[in-house]
Scaffold this active site. Structure first.
Site, PDB file in Angstrom:
ATOM      1  N   ARG A 167       0.821  -1.213   0.000  1.00  0.00           N
ATOM      2  CA  ARG A 167       0.000   0.000   0.000  1.00  0.00           C
ATOM      3  C   ARG A 167       0.859   1.270   0.000  1.00  0.00           C
ATOM      4  O   ARG A 167       0.418   2.335  -0.437  1.00  0.00           O
ATOM      5  CB  ARG A 167      -0.916  -0.018   1.224  1.00  0.00           C
ATOM      6  N   ILE A 210      -7.760   7.299  -0.043  1.00  0.00           N
ATOM      7  CA  ILE A 210      -7.495   5.879  -0.248  1.00  0.00           C
ATOM      8  C   ILE A 210      -8.225   5.154   0.877  1.00  0.00           C
ATOM      9  O   ILE A 210      -8.078   5.503   2.055  1.00  0.00           O
ATOM     10  CB  ILE A 210      -5.984   5.568  -0.257  1.00  0.00           C
ATOM     11  N   SER A 211      -9.063   4.200   0.537  1.00  0.00           N
ATOM     12  CA  SER A 211      -9.906   3.529   1.528  1.00  0.00           C
ATOM     13  C   SER A 211      -9.075   2.733   2.516  1.00  0.00           C
ATOM     14  O   SER A 211      -7.952   2.318   2.226  1.00  0.00           O
ATOM     15  CB  SER A 211     -10.904   2.596   0.831  1.00  0.00           C
ATOM     16  N   GLN A 212      -9.663   2.504   3.695  1.00  0.00           N
ATOM     17  CA  GLN A 212      -8.950   1.686   4.671  1.00  0.00           C
ATOM     18  C   GLN A 212      -8.844   0.260   4.144  1.00  0.00           C
ATOM     19  O   GLN A 212      -9.764  -0.253   3.492  1.00  0.00           O
ATOM     20  CB  GLN A 212      -9.633   1.735   6.028  1.00  0.00           C
TER      21      GLN A 212
END
EC number: 2.1.1.77
Length: 213
Positions: free
Chosen positions: A33, A59-61
């Protein structure tokens, strides 16, 4: 904490939040990530939290990324459409599971930056396009799976039309200033079936192209 320890903690957090599919976990273990997060937030790449990126997006978890990906039930032969490229992280995960991934974003800057990362990571089965994602990608339809990473008040009918019979769409539904629900849509010969995964919070799905150059 060492890199290996952070990665183990990262995977443990995913499992504890319900991400149990081995293929999904393997993809998320192998796609770092970190490169998708820039600036002062890069050191928080292994934390299970959303983080800001360019163009007012996030940016999503990771646990939400994992749950959405898991809900798609992607097979190695599938062609997938992602609406909302963002950082490119979700598309990179999808590329490890599907035959082909098309990802759309209204912000040309995000698309350019994602393409660079895909090239650096040798993810050759992703095509990133600057486009209004609410209209899908008609010239490549139909799709086996569609993933929408921005919230709509209702699933766009155009995207529903571009989903194959037997296909699955995952989309957050609800207003941007209220509780949203992550919905799994199954398209059958008899119509559409809906399941709810969980409550979420996503940026809104907007029409038109972003003014970011």
């Amino acid at each position: 904490m060492s890199e290996a320890e952070r990665k183990m903690q990262f995977l443990y957090a995913l499992r504890s939040k319900g991400v149990t599919d081995k293929r999904v976990l393997s993809a998320m273990e192998n796609i770092d990530r970190g490169p998708f997060i820039r600036g002062i937030f890069a050191e928080r790449a292994y934390e299970d939290m959303p983080l800001p990126i360019a163009c007012g997006q996030t940016i999503s978890q990771p646990s939400v990324v994992g749950l959405m990906t898991q809900a798609l039930k992607i097979s190695p032969r599938d062609k997938v459409l992602e609406v909302g490229t963002g950082s490119g992280y979700q598309a990179a995960i999808l590329s490890r599971l599907a035959r082909r991934v098309y990802t759309l974003d209204r912000h040309s800057r995000l698309v350019r930056e994602a393409r660079t990362l895909f090239e650096e990571m040798n993810l050759t089965n992703i095509t990133a396009i600057t486009a209004d994602g609410s209209y899908g990608l008609a010239d490549q339809a139909p799709f086996d799976r569609i993933l929408v990473t921005a919230a709509a008040e209702d699933p766009p009918s155009t995207l529903m039309e571009q989903l194959k019979v037997g296909g699955i769409m995952v989309i957050p539904v609800g207003q941007s200033d209220a509780v949203q629900h992550l919905i799994v849509v199954h398209k059958t010969e008899d119509g559409l079936e809906y399941d709810e995964l969980r409550q979420v919070r996503f940026v809104p799905l907007l029409e038109g192209l972003g003014k970011d150059g």
